[in-house]
Design a protein around this motif. Structure first.
Motif, PDB file in Angstrom:
ATOM      1  N   SER A  53       0.841  -1.213   0.000  1.00 32.24           N
ATOM      2  CA  SER A  53       0.000   0.000   0.000  1.00 32.24           C
ATOM      3  C   SER A  53       0.865   1.248   0.000  1.00 32.24           C
ATOM      4  N   PRO A 112       1.690   4.900   1.701  1.00 34.33           N
ATOM      5  CA  PRO A 112       1.601   5.279   3.129  1.00 34.33           C
ATOM      6  C   PRO A 112       0.418   6.208   3.375  1.00 34.33           C
ATOM      7  N   SER A 144       5.316   5.231  11.028  1.00 35.33           N
ATOM      8  CA  SER A 144       6.148   6.386  11.387  1.00 35.33           C
ATOM      9  C   SER A 144       5.259   7.493  11.926  1.00 35.33           C
ATOM     10  N   GLY A 166       8.184  10.842   8.421  1.00 33.86           N
ATOM     11  CA  GLY A 166       9.175  10.551   9.450  1.00 33.86           C
ATOM     12  C   GLY A 166       9.864   9.223   9.181  1.00 33.86           C
TER      13      GLY A 166
HETATM   14  P1  ADP Z   1      10.581  -2.067   1.590  1.00 32.00           P
HETATM   15  O1  ADP Z   1       9.895  -2.251   2.901  1.00 32.00           O
HETATM   16  O2  ADP Z   1      10.743  -3.382   0.894  1.00 32.00           O
HETATM   17  O3  ADP Z   1      11.831  -1.284   1.711  1.00 32.00           O
HETATM   18  P2  ADP Z   1       9.116   0.188   0.380  1.00 32.00           P
HETATM   19  O4  ADP Z   1      10.143   1.209   0.561  1.00 32.00           O
HETATM   20  O5  ADP Z   1       8.453   0.138  -0.946  1.00 32.00           O
HETATM   21  O6  ADP Z   1       9.594  -1.296   0.610  1.00 32.00           O
HETATM   22  O7  ADP Z   1       7.997   0.468   1.466  1.00 32.00           O
HETATM   23  C1  ADP Z   1       7.206  -0.508   1.961  1.00 32.00           C
HETATM   24  C2  ADP Z   1       6.015   0.034   2.671  1.00 32.00           C
HETATM   25  O8  ADP Z   1       6.363   1.052   3.580  1.00 32.00           O
HETATM   26  C3  ADP Z   1       4.964   0.624   1.774  1.00 32.00           C
HETATM   27  O9  ADP Z   1       3.731   0.085   2.149  1.00 32.00           O
HETATM   28  C4  ADP Z   1       5.003   2.099   2.046  1.00 32.00           C
HETATM   29  O10 ADP Z   1       3.741   2.690   1.932  1.00 32.00           O
HETATM   30  C5  ADP Z   1       5.463   2.137   3.478  1.00 32.00           C
HETATM   31  N1  ADP Z   1       6.192   3.338   3.849  1.00 32.00           N
HETATM   32  C6  ADP Z   1       7.197   3.947   3.199  1.00 32.00           C
HETATM   33  N2  ADP Z   1       7.644   5.011   3.881  1.00 32.00           N
HETATM   34  C7  ADP Z   1       6.896   5.081   5.030  1.00 32.00           C
HETATM   35  C8  ADP Z   1       6.901   5.944   6.156  1.00 32.00           C
HETATM   36  N3  ADP Z   1       7.756   6.962   6.282  1.00 32.00           N
HETATM   37  N4  ADP Z   1       6.010   5.707   7.122  1.00 32.00           N
HETATM   38  C9  ADP Z   1       5.158   4.677   7.051  1.00 32.00           C
HETATM   39  N5  ADP Z   1       5.119   3.835   6.021  1.00 32.00           N
HETATM   40  C10 ADP Z   1       5.998   4.014   5.012  1.00 32.00           C
END
Ligand code: ADP
Ligand code: MG
Ligand code: ZN
Length: 479
Positions: A156, A158, A199, A209
């Protein structure tokens, strides 16, 4: 204390209900003796070549269509390198820059508010086996039966802002994959599990964050509690003026805490590259059209229909559509009797019985058939038994699967609507209570319910209450 906004993104892993694994013919069956459903391919032996299970692509595309995604007619499998004993090849076969589905969204409802959650991507990958750490023996075992089971991962955006929204999103997704029949939905067996990225950021900020990722949550309750815990933990760190570390954490459901597991890998740590053993996946336009045509009625549409059928509020009947078997059960029973009464029996006594017997809200696990529930509703309507008797016998009917009409005949529980038989009980009740009879006759007509109670007791609740009333009024009035 900084007022913070919560930001959550979920990665959901769904085991696809294919008979065989993603790249080999081994069965995907759960609960087999360790290391029996394995072959040279899922054991990662050198030189063994994978070949794609096409059914998994079909299923992934169905999930993508239901989640309003673009389906890529050309996608690519990539190797994601890392080493754990439960992944004998030393890499997972996943999809990286060209997943099978992208850019979707799901509409959810949390706390009465409807909202869209973006879906970044949906890709196919193989599951790992299981490491079993036997503390008392001080050894670890590896079971590779699960290695190679097809997964779709649904990532999904964020866009989620609270634990309640996270749970609503997961329930929506759960409904979709079980209605599509692409996942058996067995959360205890790990068929539907989720990693939660959490976060915080100062309210009003547009930058995200630093997040932590809580791995492998396998119940809605654990998702809710793990995220709640994580929010409080991060808030505490920020309030102390410290920074959250980007890391992977585990949730301990017994202690209700999250524990640091490892610092977070970045994509470059995985050294992704296209898997040279597998051709790119192509889907033809005709194939995609055929898949669109097999889309079943999904939970939200079914909910609207049930709302119209029963006139009951959405919050009450949501339970009826959560599992397709439950919705089918309701629909069959309602079609044979009264929809609203059927719903009330299911939401009241039926769910209570499930709860008391520790049974899931899944009719596949019950003895009771929808025909039996419909018959119960009908015989109460027809006055064959009273609503009270129906409640009294419900547990028995539910647990044995007996048909109610035959059951009440056998147990002689049918309602007595014969004025001859009831007349005798009425006469007896009046004769046995001369003082109350006198009071009634001197104007205390409230005593009628006392007499009704006497007759009901004497007939073990089988008397037709309307008839008892009528006969008593006549009898007591005559003097
Ligand atoms: P990975 O966990 O494999 O590094 P991604 O960077 O694509 O993969 O991110 C995975 C998940 O983390 C996604 O669902 C994304 O929406 C969520 N996500 C990314 N940044 C944040 C954040 N700062 N806070 C909360 N969720 C986040
Ligand atoms: Mg992740
Ligand atoms: Zn195999």
């Amino acid at each position: 204390m900084t007022v913070c906004e919560v930001v959550i993104g979920l990665e959901v892993h769904i085991q696809l209900a294919t008979a065989s694994k993603l790249f080999c013919p081994c069965p995907t069956m759960f609960g087999q003796p360790p290391n029996t459903n394995v072959c040279e391919i899922c054991l990662g032996m050198p030189g063994a070549l994978p070949s794609l299970n096409r059914q998994a692509v079909h299923y992934a595309a169905l999930v993508g269509l239901a989640a309003n995604c673009t389906i890529n007619l050309y996608s690519v499998f990539a190797r994601k390198n890392y080493f754990y004993p439960d992944l004998p090849a030393g890499y997972q076969i996943s999809q990286f820059d060209l997943p099978v589905c992208e850019h979707g969204c799901l509409s959810i409802r949390a706390d009465g508010i409807e909202k869209n959650i973006g879906i970044t991507r949906i890709h196919l990958e193989n599951d790992a086996g299981k490491n079993i750490h036997a503390q008392d023996e001080n050894v670890s075992y590896v079971d590779l039966n699960r290695a190679g089971t097809p997964l779709v991962e649904i990532v999904s955006e964020p866009d989620i802002r609270s634990p309640a929204e996270a749970v609503a999103y997961l329930k929506t997704l759960y409904g979709i994959v079980t209605y599509l029949g692409v996942c058996d939905g067995n959360m205890e067996e790990g068929s539907f599990r989720c990693d939660a990225n959490v976060s915080l950021r100062p309210a009003g900020s547009t930058r995200f964050g630093i997040r932590s990722e809580i791995k492998n949550l396998n119940s809605f309750k654990n998702v809710q509690r793990a995220i709640e815990y994580e929010i409080a933990r991060q808030q505490g760190i920020l309030d102390d003026g410290d920074a959250v570390t980007q890391e992977t954490r585990l949730y301990d459901a017994v202690k209700n805490v999250t524990i640091a597991m490892r610092s977070k890998e970045e994509a470059h740590d995985y050294r992704y590259f296209p898997d040279p053993d597998l051709l790119p996946v192509t889907i033809s336009g005709e194939e995609l059209d055929a898949w669109k045509n097999e889309m079943p009625e999904l939970p939200h549409t079914r909910l609207e229909r049930f709302k119209a059928m029963t006139g009951l509020p959405e919050a009450d009947i949501e339970m009826l559509v959560q599992h397709p078997n439950m919705a089918d059960f309701f629909e069959t029973a309602a079609g044979l009797s009264d929809a609203r009464k059927t719903a009330n029996y299911m939401l009241g006594p039926l769910l209570r019985e499930c709860h008391a017997r520790n049974l899931p809200a899944d009719p596949a696990k019950w003895a009771m058939r929808p025909q039996a529930l419909a018959e119960l509703v009908r015989i109460v309507d027809q006055g064959l038994i009273s609503a009270k008797i129906a409640n009294d016998i419900f547990a028995e009917i539910f647990s044995t699967g007996a048909m109610p009409e035959a059951y009440i005949k056998e147990k002689n529980l049918g309602q007595i609507s014969d004025s001859g038989a009831l007349g005798a009980a009425v006469d007896a009740a009046v004769a046995a209570h001369p003082a109350e009879t006198a009071s009634y006759r001197s104007g205390k007509t409230k005593l009628l319910s006392f007499f009704v109670g006497q007759v009901m007791r004497a007939t073990k609740g089988k008397a037709n209450p309307a008839l008892v009333n009528e006969l008593l009024v006549r009898k007591l009035g005559r003097h």
